[in-house]
Design an enzyme around this catalytic site. Structure first.
Site, short mmCIF file in Angstrom:
data_model
loop_
_atom_site.label_atom_id
_atom_site.label_comp_id
_atom_site.label_asym_id
_atom_site.label_seq_id
_atom_site.Cartn_x
_atom_site.Cartn_y
_atom_site.Cartn_z
CE LYS A 17 31.29 44.93 40.21
NZ LYS A 17 30.17 45.79 40.13
CB CYS A 54 -10.82 45.21 24.69
SG CYS A 54 -9.58 44.32 23.73
CE1 TYR A 95 39.94 41.40 49.69
CE2 TYR A 95 38.10 39.90 49.96
CZ TYR A 95 38.60 41.18 49.96
OH TYR A 95 37.79 42.23 50.22
CB CYS A 100 -11.34 40.17 21.43
SG CYS A 100 -9.81 41.14 21.57
CB CYS A 113 -12.39 43.71 20.22
SG CYS A 113 -12.71 43.33 21.95
CE LYS A 133 34.28 43.54 43.11
NZ LYS A 133 33.23 43.97 44.03
CG ASP A 183 28.13 48.73 38.76
OD1 ASP A 183 28.73 49.53 39.49
OD2 ASP A 183 28.24 47.49 38.85
CG ASP A 191 27.71 41.33 46.60
OD1 ASP A 191 28.34 42.38 46.84
OD2 ASP A 191 26.64 41.29 45.98
CD GLU A 224 41.68 36.19 45.27
OE1 GLU A 224 40.98 37.11 45.72
OE2 GLU A 224 42.90 36.10 45.47
CB CYS A 257 -10.67 41.80 26.38
SG CYS A 257 -11.74 41.65 24.94
S1 IVH Z 1 41.08 42.54 46.41
C1 IVH Z 1 43.78 45.99 46.42
N1 IVH Z 1 39.72 40.32 46.21
O1 IVH Z 1 35.59 44.14 46.17
C2 IVH Z 1 42.84 44.84 46.30
N2 IVH Z 1 38.56 42.34 46.73
O2 IVH Z 1 35.24 46.40 44.41
C3 IVH Z 1 41.61 45.11 47.01
N3 IVH Z 1 36.16 42.04 47.07
O3 IVH Z 1 36.83 46.54 48.38
C4 IVH Z 1 40.61 44.11 46.99
N4 IVH Z 1 36.13 39.88 46.74
O4 IVH Z 1 35.56 44.51 49.36
C5 IVH Z 1 39.66 41.65 46.44
N5 IVH Z 1 38.62 38.30 46.05
C6 IVH Z 1 38.58 39.60 46.28
C7 IVH Z 1 37.39 40.28 46.59
C8 IVH Z 1 37.42 41.65 46.81
C9 IVH Z 1 35.40 40.93 47.04
C10 IVH Z 1 35.63 43.38 47.35
C11 IVH Z 1 36.44 44.17 48.33
C12 IVH Z 1 36.83 45.41 47.58
C13 IVH Z 1 35.80 45.47 46.52
C14 IVH Z 1 36.25 46.27 45.32
#
Ligand code: IVH
Length: 691
Positions: free
Chosen positions: A326, A420, A237, A444, A423, A128, A49, A130, A126, A438
């Protein structure tokens, strides 16, 4: 960040900017290829990022760059060999990211403007997750196909593997539509990840860098039996195509529907009435991040009303009705401007990188430690390099790695000093790590100044007002050669210093005077004995009560104290055996510093409700400092350790905890969030009558 005076649009960017942009673009494309193609990215998403944003910034500042070095086409990778490619019925889009509240509010504003609404819009929030995105097709309730995201249009058919996942149902609970694509995330829970890696290590196999890599690597196994042996979880989701079924009217209903079908749904999902509530959710989730059983890197917000979603539509890349907010980056990239050498209290020479300022976890970072010269060599850090910087826990920022592909041709090597820098004394490797030290001792000026700084610091003798600038002057003037000399200072000595008038001088003398009446515990902290921090100092003060008793103690007496190991015992013994140290201690005593013993132990067992309980702290606490928290545990009869072992009862996790939390999870030791710990503490203190 926008430059104050951008060059006129149309001007060609300077060659170094052009070269930098090219290097960043190439690296981004390479990272993207690895991320999607080989499951082996070398850097974290934070770094990815950061590079993305750097190129964006360059484009803003140098408009002509956009044509010369366009953004690489980063839409994921084409399907890999080994899995049959298959088209998604509806494309799998990504999400746009925001990184701060302002950008999130701007997203909300755009949503409302597009919908022509002035009243608030509700969102489903929700975590996100990983992991990696998966699309499941169910026909008449039967799982018929599972595809990875691939490039969004075409994914890899991983049906054979997904059929073996316990968390993916083979059939939906009725009533199911004729056809539905269900999107979700495949991930590996933290505990499962730790166990998986431990098993891989035990077999001598390569371990995974993080749960996401592990999930991706495990799902895309050509032998489904291998996938089946991996602890993959799935969480649904979103919907893709839906044929002959009732389309839910809101995201909230959608989640309920997925649940009724028998699909796992994240328990943390919830509806937020407006953007401000959503912000609170985000911050709260951020605080709970480390204590969730799975890794997340932000919160996803989706417009709740699905009809509104349709009106908002999507771009080629991402829907307009959802956004990923994020969490602040734990890692950033920066460039090394110089590497200086700092001399510590013990004489240790620490290379410190001076960086282009970057914001990390809400603080501006300008310096990062490189720990020692071996590390500089191992990480191959050169002046001019682009590096990954991390701030973890309450420690100083450190350099994680160098982004070698971004190394310019004119970098300079970092050479360990032979003398050093403070000193000029000779430098020698010392200790287990053979780090450079040192040899000047208190001759020193840097070592002496650091010793004094520690001596007068808040947790030690707490001499108010005696800051590093004044100490530096006192050292340079030759007035102070040992900590004892501080107590020989007269007002006129202080007035001779820059910016010290009679009033300040009197104040400092009074502060020094007050510090003579200290406790043994503080005094021991002040001495800066290797291995003796606040916790050990308290243990020693309680056990021996006077300096004389402590100085007379043998190594066995010391090691017999619960909480002090052989290394600590030896360090204490060595310190008091040193004639130089003994002379300073005599001096201090003669100058009126006779530390007071701690108050008598708090009575019977009942008054010490935590007796026998072992705590370990990790991460930053917000309500009180680490020292205070530890002291209060000790006051309740508990003990505090540095390492998580099977004997540990609780691991208290503040913000950005370190690896101790993983260790705790691995060993199944109870972890407490700060809030939980605070409540327990208050309860116990009430019981013990302490407050
Ligand atoms: S919704 C059109 N919900 O994040 C909506 N994505 O950066 C599409 N991801 O490709 C995704 N948690 O792999 C959604 N609660 C969540 C998520 C989620 C993780 C991931 C997913 C997506 C990526 C996008």
């Amino acid at each position: 960040m926008v430059e104050k005076a951008p060059p006129p649009a149309g001007g060609t960017p300077p060659p170094e900017i052009l070269a930098r942009a090219r290097a960043v673009a190439t690296e981004l494309a390479e990272l993207d290829r690895r991320y999607h193609g080989e499951d082996a990215p070398e850097v974290s998403d934070d770094v990815y990022d950061a590079l993305r944003r750097e190129l964006e910034d360059l484009h803003v500042r140098h408009p002509t760059l956009a044509d010369l070095v366009p953004f690489p086409n980063l839409v994921g990778a084409p399907p890999a060999r080994g899995f049959r490619p298959a088209r998604h019925r509806t494309p799998m889009r990504s999400l746009d990211d925001v990184f701060d509240a302002e950008a999130f509010r701007a997203f909300d504003l755009r949503v409302r403007q597009r919908l022509g609404r002035s009243e608030p819009v509700a969102y489903v929030a929700e975590p996100k997750l990983d992991g990696l995105a998966l699309s499941l097709t169910y026909e008449n309730g039967e799982l018929t196909r599972a595809l990875t995201r691939g490039d969004g249009a075409t994914g890899e058919d991983v049906s054979a593997n997904v059929r073996l996942l316990r968390t993916v149902p083979a059939r939906l609970r009725a009533p199911a539509p004729r056809l539905v694509e269900i999107r979700g995330e495949v991930y590996i829970a933290r505990e499962d990840f730790a166990r998986l890696n431990a098993a891989m290590r035990a077999r001598g196999e390569k371990v995974f860098a993080n749960p996401r890599n592990a999930a991706a690597g495990s799902l895309r196994q050509l032998d489904p039996a291998v996938t089946a042996s991996r602890p993959l979880s799935f969480c649904a989701y979103a919907l893709g195509a839906l044929e002959e079924g009732d389309d839910p009217a809101t995201e909230t209903e959608l989640l309920a529907l997925l649940d009724r079908w028998g699909l796992p749904v994240v328990p943390e999902a919830s509806r937020q009435a407006d953007v401000e509530e959503a912000l609170v959710y985000h911050d709260d989730l951020g605080r709970r991040r480390e204590s969730l059983p799975y890794e997340i890197d932000g919160a996803v917000f989706k417009v709740d009303d699905r009809d509104a979603q349709r009106r908002l539509g999507e771009t080629a890349r991402a829907p307009r009705w959802a956004v990923a907010y994020k969490f602040p980056a734990r890692e950033r990239t920066s460039r090394v401007r110089a590497v200086d050498v700092q001399v510590g209290r013990s004489g240790a020479l620490t290379p410190v990188a001076r960086l282009d300022p970057v914001e990390l976890n809400g603080a501006i970072v300008r310096n990062a430690t490189l720990h020692n010269f071996d590390e500089v060599a191992r990480k191959d850090v050169r002046v001019g390099d682009t590096v990954v910087v991390r701030r973890a826990g309450d420690v100083i920022p450190e350099i994680v790695s160098v982004l070698l592909p971004l190394r310019p041709p004119d970098t300079r090597a970092v050479v360990p000093p032979e003398r050093c820098p403070a000193c000029g004394s000779a430098v020698r490797p010392r200790g287990e790590t053979r780090g450079l030290y040192c040899t000047g001792g208190w001759h020193c000026p840097a070592q002496l100044r650091e010793t004094l700084r520690h001596f007068v610091s808040r947790h030690a003798l707490d001499v108010d007002g005696l800051g590093p600038r004044l100490l530096d002057q006192l050292v340079r003037s030759g007035r102070v050669r040992t900590p004892a000399d501080l107590y020989r200072l007269r007002a006129e000595d202080l007035e001779a210093l820059e910016r010290v008038g009679p009033v300040l001088a009197e104040k400092l003398i009074a502060a020094l005077d007050r510090s003579r009446r200290t406790t043994l515990e503080r005094f021991l902290i002040a001495l800066g004995i290797p291995e003796v921090g606040a916790v050990t100092a308290r243990l020693l003060a309680r056990r021996f009560r006077t300096l004389d008793a402590l100085m007379a103690a043998g190594v066995e007496d010391l090691a017999a104290i619960a909480g002090i190991g052989p290394v600590g015992a030896a360090a204490v013994r060595d310190f008091f055996a040193d004639p130089g140290n003994r002379a300073v201690l005599e001096d201090l005593r003669a100058l009126g510093l006779v530390p007071a013993p701690p108050p008598e132990e708090a009575g019977p067992e009942g008054a010490r409700p935590w007796s026998g309980r072992r705590f370990v702290f990790t991460g930053r606490l917000s309500a009180f400092g680490r020292e205070e928290a530890q002291a209060r545990v000790l006051a309740l009869g508990g003990t505090v350790g540095d390492r998580v072992t099977r004997a540990t009862d609780y691991v208290v996790a503040g913000a950005d905890p370190g690896s101790k939390i993983d260790e705790a999870r691995r060993l199944g030791i109870r972890t407490l969030e700060e809030e939980e710990f605070r409540l327990m503490l208050a309860q116990a203190e009430k019981e013990s009558g302490a407050i």
